[in-house]
Write an enzyme that holds these catalytic residues in place. Structure first.
Site, PDB file in Angstrom:
ATOM      1  N   TYR A 189      -9.857  -5.220   3.107  1.00  0.00           N
ATOM      2  CA  TYR A 189      -9.256  -3.917   3.415  1.00  0.00           C
ATOM      3  C   TYR A 189      -9.549  -3.026   2.208  1.00  0.00           C
ATOM      4  O   TYR A 189      -8.876  -3.124   1.194  1.00  0.00           O
ATOM      5  CB  TYR A 189      -7.752  -4.143   3.557  1.00  0.00           C
ATOM      6  CG  TYR A 189      -6.924  -3.068   4.238  1.00  0.00           C
ATOM      7  CD1 TYR A 189      -7.330  -1.754   4.346  1.00  0.00           C
ATOM      8  CD2 TYR A 189      -5.680  -3.408   4.769  1.00  0.00           C
ATOM      9  CE1 TYR A 189      -6.530  -0.811   4.967  1.00  0.00           C
ATOM     10  CE2 TYR A 189      -4.873  -2.475   5.389  1.00  0.00           C
ATOM     11  CZ  TYR A 189      -5.292  -1.183   5.480  1.00  0.00           C
ATOM     12  OH  TYR A 189      -4.487  -0.248   6.088  1.00  0.00           O
ATOM     13  N   GLU A 216      -4.416   7.361  18.609  1.00  0.00           N
ATOM     14  CA  GLU A 216      -5.084   6.181  18.056  1.00  0.00           C
ATOM     15  C   GLU A 216      -4.419   4.895  18.553  1.00  0.00           C
ATOM     16  O   GLU A 216      -3.225   4.705  18.364  1.00  0.00           O
ATOM     17  CB  GLU A 216      -5.003   6.282  16.527  1.00  0.00           C
ATOM     18  CG  GLU A 216      -5.723   5.195  15.784  1.00  0.00           C
ATOM     19  CD  GLU A 216      -5.755   5.470  14.274  1.00  0.00           C
ATOM     20  OE1 GLU A 216      -5.800   6.640  13.852  1.00  0.00           O
ATOM     21  OE2 GLU A 216      -5.715   4.486  13.520  1.00  0.00           O
ATOM     22  N   ARG A 223       0.830  -1.200   0.000  1.00  0.00           N
ATOM     23  CA  ARG A 223       0.000   0.000   0.000  1.00  0.00           C
ATOM     24  C   ARG A 223       0.874   1.264   0.000  1.00  0.00           C
ATOM     25  O   ARG A 223       0.435   2.314  -0.416  1.00  0.00           O
ATOM     26  CB  ARG A 223      -0.885   0.032   1.264  1.00  0.00           C
ATOM     27  CG  ARG A 223      -1.994  -0.979   1.287  1.00  0.00           C
ATOM     28  CD  ARG A 223      -2.714  -0.974   2.627  1.00  0.00           C
ATOM     29  NE  ARG A 223      -3.266   0.316   3.008  1.00  0.00           N
ATOM     30  CZ  ARG A 223      -4.431   0.802   2.596  1.00  0.00           C
ATOM     31  NH1 ARG A 223      -5.176   0.083   1.789  1.00  0.00           N
ATOM     32  NH2 ARG A 223      -4.851   1.974   2.991  1.00  0.00           N
TER      33      ARG A 223
HETATM   34  N1  UDP Z   1       2.802   1.023   8.258  1.00  0.00           N
HETATM   35  C1  UDP Z   1       3.904   1.034   9.066  1.00  0.00           C
HETATM   36  N2  UDP Z   1       4.392   2.233   9.483  1.00  0.00           N
HETATM   37  C2  UDP Z   1       3.835   3.413   9.144  1.00  0.00           C
HETATM   38  C3  UDP Z   1       2.696   3.400   8.327  1.00  0.00           C
HETATM   39  C4  UDP Z   1       2.192   2.191   7.901  1.00  0.00           C
HETATM   40  O1  UDP Z   1       4.428  -0.009   9.430  1.00  0.00           O
HETATM   41  O2  UDP Z   1       4.330   4.467   9.581  1.00  0.00           O
HETATM   42  C5  UDP Z   1       2.276  -0.296   7.830  1.00  0.00           C
HETATM   43  C6  UDP Z   1       1.240  -0.844   8.817  1.00  0.00           C
HETATM   44  O3  UDP Z   1       1.334  -2.259   8.856  1.00  0.00           O
HETATM   45  C7  UDP Z   1      -0.060  -0.416   8.187  1.00  0.00           C
HETATM   46  C8  UDP Z   1       0.247  -0.577   6.702  1.00  0.00           C
HETATM   47  O4  UDP Z   1       1.614  -0.187   6.571  1.00  0.00           O
HETATM   48  O5  UDP Z   1      -1.142  -1.230   8.596  1.00  0.00           O
HETATM   49  C9  UDP Z   1      -0.624   0.246   5.768  1.00  0.00           C
HETATM   50  O6  UDP Z   1      -0.513   1.597   6.111  1.00  0.00           O
HETATM   51  P1  UDP Z   1      -1.628   2.685   5.758  1.00  0.00           P
HETATM   52  O7  UDP Z   1      -1.086   4.026   6.093  1.00  0.00           O
HETATM   53  O8  UDP Z   1      -2.095   2.433   4.380  1.00  0.00           O
HETATM   54  O9  UDP Z   1      -2.768   2.288   6.818  1.00  0.00           O
HETATM   55  P2  UDP Z   1      -4.208   2.936   7.125  1.00  0.00           P
HETATM   56  O10 UDP Z   1      -4.107   4.426   6.950  1.00  0.00           O
HETATM   57  O11 UDP Z   1      -5.164   2.247   6.192  1.00  0.00           O
HETATM   58  O12 UDP Z   1      -4.412   2.548   8.551  1.00  0.00           O
END
Ligand code: UDP
Length: 384
Positions: free
Chosen positions: A348, A298, A171
């Site tokens: 997701y 969060e 992602r």
């Molecule tokens: N992630 C991470 N560090 C960060 C941001 C994201 O390890 O600083 C990983 C984490 O496992 C997360 C995934 O990347 O669930 C997807 O991130 P995204 O920002 O897309 O998550 P969302 O905003 O959908 O919660």
């Protein structure tokens, strides 16, 4: 004909509107006291700041039709999601880009040098990454993985990153320039009046009746031609094979004066800070002026029976997928229900994909109806 839509998030709203415009009578029931599901936004009573009640939602898409669709319902302001992360006592830029790499390793690399350097860090023993951790080690190497992904992912998913699919890391882009836009998509923006306003607009049609605070009951089915169900698929079947697992989120709200952190989203990469990120909502509307500020810390945890489900946990090869398969097999024997959206298909899903699928589902269903053909239980493959 009369149709029932269970849930008032984007999935149901978009399909319900198309059905209403085609002349059908539409009832939408929603168990919460507001529409828009987890995209819900509301004005904070104390500060008047537009708050993303269930966590940050930034609209981004590559799909011109979805972008045109969403823009019909509100005035979208240009917005670029620029996320920062705090790790090992320093603030870095995300997604991992040239600034992050240079700061992390105290270098002044140009793009080519950075690419070569990161390649030298990458774990070359991994050919085909089988999970999140392997994907990260192969792409970034140990230092960047440990600083930005390992701790965050453990907090977010409550398990070892070796248990998670590599697709979750995919992602996030990795860049060897100074572009710190969190998304790669062509279109990105923020609705000036929020997502709840948008869903209210979509549902505002003479053929649509919305009932809030109304849970679904299977006895309702008899009155309708067909049901579109966007609640959790396991709930529909009274959890017959056990509950599907989700992560839920807790938000600890604080109100301060001025500017708390200088950006909308600050992630926390290490496990010694128990929350995953802090959202400061007024930065989602930089065109507004507010003296005070509202922040949400969060926290992620396992979702219990009465919690709000957020992230479906789909460990590859895990028990969850077997359970899901059982529900899918059962669902395929229902001739009056179509399962849609994040909870109905246990995936997701970002907002733009949700809308894309809903538009397709509506168009295909209306064609099937016209041809006197049955509407299937699924329009997408919940297991791929
Ligand atoms: N992630 C991470 N560090 C960060 C941001 C994201 O390890 O600083 C990983 C984490 O496992 C997360 C995934 O990347 O669930 C997807 O991130 P995204 O920002 O897309 O998550 P969302 O905003 O959908 O919660």
């Amino acid at each position: 004909m009369k149709f029932l839509f269970v849930g008032a998030g984007f999935s149901c709203a978009v399909i319900a509107r198309k059905f209403a415009e085609a002349g059908h009578q539409v009832h939408v029931i929603e168990s919460r006291d507001h529409v828009a599901g987890n995209c819900h936004t509301e004005r904070d009573t104390d500060t008047d700041i537009l708050v993303h009640t269930y966590g940050p939602h930034i609209f981004h898409t590559d799909d011109q039709e979805v972008w045109d669709y969403i823009n019909q319902w509100d005035d979208f302001k240009p917005y670029i999601n620029r996320v920062k992360t705090t790790s090992q006592g320093q603030v870095f830029s995300l997604p991992v880009n040239l600034h992050t790499i240079n700061q992390m390793f105290n270098k002044t690399f140009n793009p080519q040098q950075a690419k070569e350097f990161v390649l030298s860090l990458s774990d070359k023993s991994i050919e085909e990454p089988l999970n999140f951790e392997e994907q990260a080690l192969k792409l970034l190497g140990k230092e960047l993985y440990q600083a930005f992904f390992e701790g965050y992912t453990r907090k977010q998913w409550g398990c070892s990153p070796t248990k998670l699919p590599a697709s979750i890391l995919k992602r996030l882009p990795i860049r060897f320039n100074y572009d710190d836009n969190y998304f790669n998509h062509r279109f990105q923006g923020m609705p000036s009046n929020g997502y709840t306003h948008i869903v209210e607009q979509i549902l505002n049609h003479q053929n649509i009746q919305v009932k809030l605070n109304q849970a679904f009951d299977s006895s309702m089915e008899a009155q309708y031609e067909h049901i579109f169900y966007s609640g959790p698929i396991d709930n529909y079947f009274d959890n017959e094979f056990g509950r599907l697992n989700y992560r839920t989120l807790d938000f600890h709200k604080e109100t301060h004066h001025g500017d708390y952190q200088g950006c909308a989203v600050m992630n926390y990469g290490n496990e010694d800070i128990p929350y995953t990120r802090i959202t400061e909502h007024k930065h989602f509307s930089p065109w507004e002026q507010h003296e005070k500020t509202v922040i949400y810390k969060e926290y992620s945890r396992a979702c219990e029976a009465n919690d709000i489900p957020y992230y479906p946990i789909r460990f590859s090869g895990g028990e969850e997928i077997n359970k899901l398969q059982q529900y899918i097999d059962l669902a395929k024997h229902q001739d009056k229900v179509t399962f849609i959206g994040r909870l109905g298909t246990f995936r997701y899903l970002d907002m733009d994909n949700t809308i894309r699928e809903a538009l397709d589902c509506a168009n295909e269903s209306l064609t099937l109806l016209q041809n006197n053909q049955p509407i299937p239980a699924f329009f997408v493959k919940p297991i791929n």
